[in-house]
Design a protein around this motif. Structure first.
Motif, PDB file in Angstrom:
ATOM      1  N   LEU A  96     -68.545  23.591 -62.507  1.00 60.09           N
ATOM      2  CA  LEU A  96     -67.975  22.306 -62.538  1.00 60.09           C
ATOM      3  C   LEU A  96     -66.893  22.481 -61.649  1.00 60.09           C
ATOM      4  CD1 LEU A  96     -68.071  19.501 -63.756  1.00 60.09           C
ATOM      5  CD2 LEU A  96     -66.519  20.325 -65.474  1.00 60.09           C
ATOM      6  N   LEU A  97     -66.158  23.379 -61.335  1.00 56.02           N
ATOM      7  CA  LEU A  97     -64.908  23.542 -60.602  1.00 56.02           C
ATOM      8  C   LEU A  97     -65.485  23.803 -59.195  1.00 56.02           C
ATOM      9  CD1 LEU A  97     -62.706  25.782 -62.640  1.00 56.02           C
ATOM     10  CD2 LEU A  97     -62.141  23.458 -62.142  1.00 56.02           C
ATOM     11  N   MET A  98     -66.115  24.494 -58.930  1.00 50.70           N
ATOM     12  CA  MET A  98     -66.897  24.657 -57.526  1.00 50.70           C
ATOM     13  C   MET A  98     -67.556  23.515 -56.958  1.00 50.70           C
ATOM     14  SD  MET A  98     -69.107  28.181 -57.068  1.00 50.70           S
ATOM     15  CE  MET A  98     -70.302  27.760 -58.477  1.00 50.70           C
ATOM     16  N   GLY A  99     -68.057  22.734 -57.610  1.00 55.42           N
ATOM     17  CA  GLY A  99     -68.894  21.449 -57.095  1.00 55.42           C
ATOM     18  C   GLY A  99     -67.937  20.579 -56.880  1.00 55.42           C
ATOM     19  N   LEU A 100     -66.761  20.380 -57.683  1.00 57.57           N
ATOM     20  CA  LEU A 100     -65.843  19.106 -57.649  1.00 57.57           C
ATOM     21  C   LEU A 100     -65.069  19.452 -56.486  1.00 57.57           C
ATOM     22  CD1 LEU A 100     -64.896  18.216 -61.316  1.00 57.57           C
ATOM     23  CD2 LEU A 100     -66.405  17.029 -59.865  1.00 57.57           C
ATOM     24  N   SER A 101     -64.435  20.715 -56.283  1.00 56.59           N
ATOM     25  CA  SER A 101     -63.656  21.095 -55.163  1.00 56.59           C
ATOM     26  C   SER A 101     -64.351  21.184 -53.798  1.00 56.59           C
ATOM     27  CB  SER A 101     -63.216  22.498 -55.396  1.00 56.59           C
ATOM     28  OG  SER A 101     -64.261  23.369 -55.510  1.00 56.59           O
ATOM     29  N   THR A 102     -65.643  21.493 -53.710  1.00 55.68           N
ATOM     30  CA  THR A 102     -66.236  21.202 -52.438  1.00 55.68           C
ATOM     31  C   THR A 102     -66.752  19.590 -52.019  1.00 55.68           C
ATOM     32  OG1 THR A 102     -67.939  23.224 -52.895  1.00 55.68           O
ATOM     33  CG2 THR A 102     -68.708  21.567 -51.430  1.00 55.68           C
ATOM     34  N   PHE A 103     -66.899  18.851 -53.192  1.00 55.71           N
ATOM     35  CA  PHE A 103     -66.788  17.525 -53.131  1.00 55.71           C
ATOM     36  C   PHE A 103     -65.970  16.841 -52.278  1.00 55.71           C
ATOM     37  CE2 PHE A 103     -66.121  13.127 -54.898  1.00 55.71           C
ATOM     38  CZ  PHE A 103     -67.348  12.439 -54.327  1.00 55.71           C
ATOM     39  N   VAL A 104     -64.555  17.257 -53.227  1.00 54.38           N
ATOM     40  CA  VAL A 104     -63.128  16.720 -52.617  1.00 54.38           C
ATOM     41  C   VAL A 104     -62.940  16.921 -51.284  1.00 54.38           C
ATOM     42  CG1 VAL A 104     -60.678  16.993 -52.886  1.00 54.38           C
ATOM     43  CG2 VAL A 104     -62.331  16.573 -55.095  1.00 54.38           C
ATOM     44  N   VAL A 105     -63.424  18.201 -50.624  1.00 52.41           N
ATOM     45  CA  VAL A 105     -63.234  18.388 -49.266  1.00 52.41           C
ATOM     46  C   VAL A 105     -63.673  17.266 -48.351  1.00 52.41           C
ATOM     47  CG1 VAL A 105     -63.611  19.775 -47.404  1.00 52.41           C
ATOM     48  CG2 VAL A 105     -63.089  20.961 -49.451  1.00 52.41           C
ATOM     49  N   GLY A 106     -64.646  16.508 -48.696  1.00 52.72           N
ATOM     50  CA  GLY A 106     -65.260  15.546 -48.001  1.00 52.72           C
ATOM     51  C   GLY A 106     -64.358  14.211 -47.879  1.00 52.72           C
ATOM     52  N   LEU A 107     -63.334  14.050 -48.866  1.00 49.48           N
ATOM     53  CA  LEU A 107     -62.465  12.895 -49.246  1.00 49.48           C
ATOM     54  C   LEU A 107     -61.161  12.964 -48.712  1.00 49.48           C
ATOM     55  CD1 LEU A 107     -63.502  12.163 -52.820  1.00 49.48           C
ATOM     56  CD2 LEU A 107     -64.464  11.038 -50.994  1.00 49.48           C
ATOM     57  N   LEU A 108     -60.731  14.560 -48.081  1.00 50.01           N
ATOM     58  CA  LEU A 108     -59.324  14.696 -47.794  1.00 50.01           C
ATOM     59  C   LEU A 108     -59.094  13.964 -46.513  1.00 50.01           C
ATOM     60  CD1 LEU A 108     -59.194  18.579 -48.218  1.00 50.01           C
ATOM     61  CD2 LEU A 108     -58.165  16.794 -49.734  1.00 50.01           C
ATOM     62  N   PRO A 109     -57.725  13.439 -46.583  1.00 47.44           N
ATOM     63  CA  PRO A 109     -57.406  12.958 -45.299  1.00 47.44           C
ATOM     64  C   PRO A 109     -57.035  13.726 -44.104  1.00 47.44           C
ATOM     65  CG  PRO A 109     -55.774  12.673 -47.020  1.00 47.44           C
ATOM     66  CD  PRO A 109     -56.698  13.251 -47.535  1.00 47.44           C
ATOM     67  N   SER A 110     -57.069  13.454 -42.770  1.00 45.11           N
ATOM     68  CA  SER A 110     -56.747  14.272 -41.910  1.00 45.11           C
ATOM     69  C   SER A 110     -55.562  14.678 -41.431  1.00 45.11           C
ATOM     70  CB  SER A 110     -57.520  13.895 -40.571  1.00 45.11           C
ATOM     71  OG  SER A 110     -56.905  12.631 -39.913  1.00 45.11           O
ATOM     72  N   TYR A 111     -55.177  15.590 -40.394  1.00 48.81           N
ATOM     73  CA  TYR A 111     -53.841  15.591 -40.034  1.00 48.81           C
ATOM     74  C   TYR A 111     -53.149  14.587 -39.466  1.00 48.81           C
ATOM     75  CZ  TYR A 111     -50.129  18.616 -37.921  1.00 48.81           C
ATOM     76  OH  TYR A 111     -48.796  19.120 -37.628  1.00 48.81           O
TER      77      TYR A 111
END
Length: 551
Positions: A96-111
Motif C-alpha cells: 500500500l505504501l509503495m503504490g500510493l507513493s509512486t502514484f503521488v509522484v505523478g501529482l507533484l507540482p514542479s520547481y
C-alpha cells in the motif's frame, strides 16, 4: 486416483497463487525503478530546473538513490513486524505504501510552481517508497520459500526475480504508448506524469491478489507452538552468531549481487543513452529485448542451485562480471556508436589545465557559477558525452582542449558579468563543437549505424550475469537464518547490498566518470565490489542448500 489428482491440481494452483501474490510487490519495485530511470531527464527538467545542468542530473540521480538509502531502515522496521505480526500482513502494508507513493509522484507540482519544495517533496516520496521496499523483498522471498517443497526452494523463489521483466515491460509499454499518443512536446510538458498515475491500477490488482493469500505455514506452525520471536531485532543483531551471518551475507553475497544487477540492468541503459548518445526509445527497445531473452535464465539458475548449490553460481557470476566488464563496455561503444569510437581512437581529446582552476561541479543550491577556463571546458565535454584525458598545466595557465590536431584555448570568465559570460561561453562552446565535429565526434549516435544484434548480444550477456547472481539469492538468504527471525535477518543484508552498494552505483559511477573524464572509469566501482564479494564468499560463506527452514 481421481482424488489424488484433484489434490495435486489444487496444490499446484495454490503454489501459483503464492508465487503470484508474493511477486506483485516486486513488479512494483521494477516498474518504479525503470520508470524513474527512463524519465530521469524529464524529472531533472521539472524538479531541478533551478540548478545548473550537471548538478541537476546528479540531483536527479540522488533522488533516485534516496529511495535506496532508506531501504535498510525499512528492512529493520518491516522485518521486525514480519517476524512478530506475520509475513502476509506486513507485505500488505508495504504494498500500500509503495503504490500510493509512486502514484503521488505523478501529482507533484514542479520547481517552477513551488520552487525548492518540489525536489524536497519528490525526495520525500522516494523515501516512503524506499522504506516500503525495505520490507517488501524479504517478505516475498520468505513467504515463497516457506511454501516451497523441499529441494525446490531455488526454483520457486527464482520466479520472484523474473518480475524484473514484467516491471520493465510495463514501464516501457506505458511510456511508449503515452509518448506516441501525446507527442514529444506534450509528453515533456505533462505527459510524463501519466505512467506514475497508472501505477494506481497495478496497486489495485496487487492488493486484490494478496488479500486472497493465507499466512505462511512455517509462521503459523511457529506461532501455534509458541516459538515466535519476541525481540527479533535483538536476536538478529545483538547475538554474534547471527550477526556474523548477517555480515557474511552482505559481504559474501548481496553486495556483489547488487552491483552486478545494477550494472547489467540500469548502468548499461544509462551508458547507452547518456554516454553513447543512443536515442532513448531505441535504447529502451534494445534493453527490453535483451532482458526478454535473458529472463528464462533466472529460472534456470534457480533450478540449478537446487542441484549444485547457491554459492557456486552466485560467486561465478561475480567473478566473470569483474573480469569482463571493461571489454564488454568498450565493445558496446564500438557497436552502438562506431563514429564516437573511431573519433576517440583517431582524435583523442586532452584537457590541459591548472588543477587549482578546476572545481568539483556540484552545487546543491544552484548559486555557484563555474566560470573558470577549466570548469567551462570540462562541463562542455561532459554535456557532449566526450571522453578525455587530463594533463596538468603550470599554475595560472588557461585551460585548453586538444581535439586531434586542433586546439581550443579557454577563457577566463570569473570577472565577467553574467550576460557577457553566457555569450562568451556559448561562442566558445560552439567553437569546441566545430572542432569535435571536424574530428568526427557525433552529436548523437546514428541509429542506422548501430549494430543492433551485437548490442543486444552484449546486453544479454550482462543480463546473463544478473541471472546468475540474482536467480539463487532469495533461497540462499532464506536458508541462512532461523524462521523466528528470518524476515528481519535476511532483509537487512539484502537491502544494504541492493539499497546502498547497488542503489548508489549510478550516482557513484557518474561522479567517477565526471571527475576522471574517462567514460569507462565508473566501472571500477562494480568490479571492485564484485571481486571483494567473490573472495569473501569463496572463503567464509558456507553453502546453505538443503538447510532445514522450519527451525
Amino acid at each position: 486416483m481421481a482424488a489424488v489428482a484433484a489434490q495435486g491440481e489444487a496444490r499446484a494452483g495454490s503454489n501459483r497463487m503464492v508465487i503470484a501474490g508474493a511477486s506483485v510487490g516486486t513488479v512494483f519495485e521494477w516498474y518504479d525503478f525503470y520508470l524513474y530511470g527512463s524519465l530521469a531527464s524529464f524529472i531533472t527538467f521539472h524538479f531541478f530546473s533551478g540548478v545548473n545542468e550537471t548538478t541537476g542530473y546528479i540531483f536527479a540521480l540522488m533522488a533516485f538513490a534516496a529511495g535506496f538509502a532508506v531501504r535498510p531502515f525499512g528492512a529493520l522496521v518491516f522485518g521486525r513486524l514480519g517476524d512478530l505480526w506475520g509475513r502476509k500482513n506486513t507485505f500488505l502494508v508495504t504494498m500500500l505504501l509503495m503504490g500510493l507513493s509512486t502514484f503521488v509522484v505523478g501529482l507533484l507540482p514542479s520547481y517552477d510552481q513551488i520552487g525548492v519544495a518540489a525536489p524536497i517533496l519528490l525526495i520525500v516520496m522516494r523515501l516512503v517508497q524506499g522504506l516500503a521496499l525495505g520490507g517488501e523483498y524479504g517478505g516475498a522471498a520468505t513467504y515463497v520459500a516457506e511454501h516451497a517443497p523441499p529441494g525446490k526452494r531455488g526454483l520457486y523463489t527464482s520466479w520472484i526475480q523474473t518480475t524484473a521483466t514484467l516491471g520493465l515491460f510495463l514501464s516501457l509499454i506505458v511510456i511508449l504508448l503515452v509518448r506516441t499518443q501525446l507527442g514529444e512536446e506534450a509528453f515533456r510538458a505533462w505527459g510524463w506524469r501519466i505512467p506514475f498515475l497508472v501505477s494506481i491500477l497495478l496497486l489495485g490488482v496487487s492488493l486484490w491478489i494478496r488479500l486472497r493469500l493465507d499466512e505462511s505455514p512455517v509462521f503459523q506452525k511457529m506461532i501455534a507452538e509458541g516459538k515466535g520471536a519476541t525481540r527479533p531485532l535483538a536476536e538478529s543483531f545483538a547475538h554474534w552468531p547471527n550477526l556474523k551471518l548477517v555480515l557474511l551475507a552482505l559481504a559474501g553475497l548481496t553486495a556483489g549481487q547488487a552491483v552486478v544487477w545494477y550494472t547489467g540492468q540500469f548502468y548499461a541503459l544509462f551508458f547507452l543513452e547518456k554516454t553513447l548518445k543512443v536515442d532513448g526509445p531505441l535504447t529502451n527497445s534494445l534493453v527490453a529485448i535483451a532482458l526478454l531473452l535473458g529472463t528464462p535464465f533466472f529460472i534456470l539458475f534457480g533450478w540449478l542451485s537446487d542441484k549444485i548449490g547457491r554459492k557456486p553460481i552466485i560467486l561465478a557470476g561475480c567473478l566473470i562480471a569483474a573480469l569482463t566488464y571493461f571489454p564488454i563496455f568498450k565493445t558496446l561503444t564500438v557497436a552502438a556508436n562506431p563514429a564516437l569510437a573511431a573519433a576517440t581512437a583517431s582524435s583523442p581529446v586532452v584537457v590541459t589545465a591548472d588543477p587549482a582552476d578546476c572545481a568539483l561541479q556540484f552545487d546543491p543550491v544552484g548559486k555557484t557559477a563555474f566560470t573558470s577556463s577549466c570548469d567551462v571546458a570540462k562541463s562542455a565535454l561532459a554535456i557532449a558525452g566526450v571522453s578525455y584525458v587530463n594533463r596538468v598545466a603550470p599554475a595560472g595557465t588557461l585551460a585548453s582542449v586538444q581535439v586531434g590536431a586542433n586546439q581550443v584555448i579557454g577563457f577566463r570568465g570569473e570577472a565577467m558579468a553574467k550576460p557577457a559570460f553566457d555569450a562568451r561561453k556559448a561562442e566558445w562552446t560552439a567553437t569546441l563543437g566545430t572542432a569535435l565535429k571536424e574530428a568526427g565526434y557525433p552529436a548523437k549516435a546514428d541509429a542506422a549505424q548501430v549494430n543492433k544484434p551485437l548490442v543486444v548480444g552484449l546486453l544479454w550477456l550482462l543480463v546473463l550475469y544478473v541471472t546468475m547472481v540474482y536467480g539463487p539469492i532469495a533461497a540462499a538468504l532464506v536458508e541462512m537464518f532461523p524462521a523466528r527471525i528470518r524476515y528481519t535477518s535476511m532483509s537487512l543484508p539484502y537491502h544494504v547490498g541492493n539499497g546502498w552498494f547497488g542503489g548508489f552505483l549510478p550516482t557513484t559511477a557518474f561522479a567517477m566518470v565526471a571527475a576522471s573524464g574517462n567514460i569507462y572509469f565508473g566501472l571500477w566501482y562494480p568490479i571492485t565490489v564484485a571481486a571483494v564479494t567473490f573472495v569473501v564468499g569463496a572463503f567464509l560463506v558456507k553453502e546453505m542448500r538443503g538447510n532445514e527452514i522450519e527451525a
